[in-house]
Design a protein around this motif. Sequence first.
Motif, PDB file in Angstrom:
ATOM      1  N   VAL A   5       3.449   3.358   5.490  1.00 43.34           N
ATOM      2  CA  VAL A   5       3.110   2.536   4.327  1.00 43.34           C
ATOM      3  C   VAL A   5       3.825   3.083   3.099  1.00 43.34           C
ATOM      4  O   VAL A   5       3.750   4.278   2.802  1.00 43.34           O
ATOM      5  N   ASN A  33       4.336   1.910  -0.984  1.00 43.28           N
ATOM      6  CA  ASN A  33       3.936   0.981  -2.040  1.00 43.28           C
ATOM      7  C   ASN A  33       3.034  -0.126  -1.507  1.00 43.28           C
ATOM      8  O   ASN A  33       3.143  -1.280  -1.901  1.00 43.28           O
ATOM      9  N   GLY A  34       2.150   0.241  -0.567  1.00 47.41           N
ATOM     10  CA  GLY A  34       1.181  -0.702  -0.040  1.00 47.41           C
ATOM     11  C   GLY A  34       1.705  -1.672   1.000  1.00 47.41           C
ATOM     12  O   GLY A  34       0.986  -2.556   1.442  1.00 47.41           O
ATOM     13  N   LYS A  38      -0.489   5.528   8.555  1.00 44.37           N
ATOM     14  CA  LYS A  38      -1.859   5.116   8.849  1.00 44.37           C
ATOM     15  C   LYS A  38      -1.924   4.599  10.278  1.00 44.37           C
ATOM     16  O   LYS A  38      -1.052   3.838  10.715  1.00 44.37           O
ATOM     17  N   ILE A  65       0.270  -5.724   4.551  1.00 48.94           N
ATOM     18  CA  ILE A  65      -0.221  -5.077   3.339  1.00 48.94           C
ATOM     19  C   ILE A  65      -1.316  -4.087   3.713  1.00 48.94           C
ATOM     20  O   ILE A  65      -2.192  -4.399   4.520  1.00 48.94           O
ATOM     21  N   TRP A  66      -1.242  -2.899   3.139  1.00 51.14           N
ATOM     22  CA  TRP A  66      -2.300  -1.894   3.280  1.00 51.14           C
ATOM     23  C   TRP A  66      -3.138  -1.958   2.017  1.00 51.14           C
ATOM     24  O   TRP A  66      -2.653  -1.718   0.915  1.00 51.14           O
ATOM     25  N   ASP A  67      -4.429  -2.332   2.164  1.00 51.02           N
ATOM     26  CA  ASP A  67      -5.280  -2.485   0.981  1.00 51.02           C
ATOM     27  C   ASP A  67      -6.110  -1.241   0.681  1.00 51.02           C
ATOM     28  O   ASP A  67      -6.992  -1.268  -0.170  1.00 51.02           O
ATOM     29  N   GLY A  68      -5.826  -0.159   1.383  1.00 52.26           N
ATOM     30  CA  GLY A  68      -6.559   1.083   1.182  1.00 52.26           C
ATOM     31  C   GLY A  68      -7.638   1.297   2.224  1.00 52.26           C
ATOM     32  O   GLY A  68      -8.134   2.403   2.395  1.00 52.26           O
TER      33      GLY A  68
END
Length: 81
Positions: A7, A9-10, A49, A67-70
Amino acid sequence: MAHFAKVQNGIVQQVIVVAKSDCGDKEFPASEPIGQAFIASLGLAGEWKQTSYNANFRSVYAGIGYIWDGTDFVAPIVEEL
């Protein structure tokens, strides 16, 4: 077999496969930090991740452009032409 998404920048840039034994033969979430340490030992920098091929955790199997949203991976919105 475990899958890890890089990942930046998301946004997922790359997805790799890591042997379960290189993740301590553990199940997620215990496998993630072990797998991340293994990936770092290979000289692969960045934020990695763990993602589930069967979508058993983190909502979906991450692909490039996701997209990785956290917390979870989210499929990108694709507009039709």
